[in-house]
Design an enzyme around this catalytic site. Sequence first.
Site, short mmCIF file in Angstrom:
data_model
loop_
_atom_site.label_atom_id
_atom_site.label_comp_id
_atom_site.label_asym_id
_atom_site.label_seq_id
_atom_site.Cartn_x
_atom_site.Cartn_y
_atom_site.Cartn_z
N SER A 42 23.35 -54.60 -46.30
CA SER A 42 24.75 -54.20 -46.34
C SER A 42 25.03 -53.40 -47.60
O SER A 42 24.43 -52.34 -47.80
CB SER A 42 25.63 -55.44 -46.23
OG SER A 42 26.95 -55.12 -45.83
N ASP A 179 26.19 -55.33 -39.27
CA ASP A 179 25.95 -55.67 -40.68
C ASP A 179 24.67 -56.47 -40.95
O ASP A 179 24.43 -57.51 -40.34
CB ASP A 179 27.14 -56.46 -41.20
CG ASP A 179 27.21 -56.49 -42.71
OD1 ASP A 179 26.38 -57.16 -43.33
OD2 ASP A 179 28.11 -55.83 -43.27
#
Length: 278
Positions: A42, A179
């Site tokens: 991320s 993510d």
Amino acid sequence: MTNALVLGAGGPLGIAWQAGLISELGSRGADLSTADFVLGSSAGSVVGATLAAGRDPRGLVEHVSVPLPVPGGGAGDIFAELSALAATRPDNPLAAIVDHAFVADTVDEAAWVKQPLFASLAGVPWPATFHCVAVDASSSSLHLFHTGSGADLPSVLAASCAVPGMFPPVTLNGEPHIDGGLFSPLNAQLAVGHDRIVIISCFPLTDLPEQMAPVAQGQLSEVEGLRGAGSQVRLIDPDQEFREISEWGAAVMDSSRAVRAFEAGVNQAGRLDLEGLY
């Protein structure tokens, strides 16, 4: 002897804090860009790609200081929202989050990938040392992307940063991805086998209030697993300044605090003992 760098998730504030921390460490002689293996999840994916590509991470602050491309520019505690969503499906909490990723009101995929944070790396060859994770939303499995994965750098970074409910899934090799910090903010186990590993967590993992300790346990177990496998591990997590700016992780999506987060990273690096850093 091989060196690895693990950069964890943490939203715009995590990007800014890591950028400040790493740039100041470099000025003090601890150049983390020399790592043989760079792993980003991320927020950490953007910092890691920037570093591995030989670019100055300080340039990232400009990109993360602007309002997020979400309806109304809101930046609430997305983690609390995802936890509440997961609680609606105790039989399969991950499915509730993944399903939400596909129906949430977000910018479209093309607009997300074209955000300057990712598009600034368009045309940059994938750095040989850089590795990045994203979650395949179709199979709910963690995928590790690298120079031979057949996906372009901006798209992979956008996928790794695609927080469910805030940003759209990104198509990589024909499959939607979200993510990379969904399972773990660190995914540090993927650095196993390297002799020296520096792990930078945007979330507090040490010296926690008793009620917060269970939240960090999974990540600390990853760290101990690497040590148990024979690696020398240096863990860096936020000190009090960034903990307060980020509200102990609850406000990491608040881009209005990015400059302060960067400064906190610089300040913390100036206080760090360089032992165990390559």
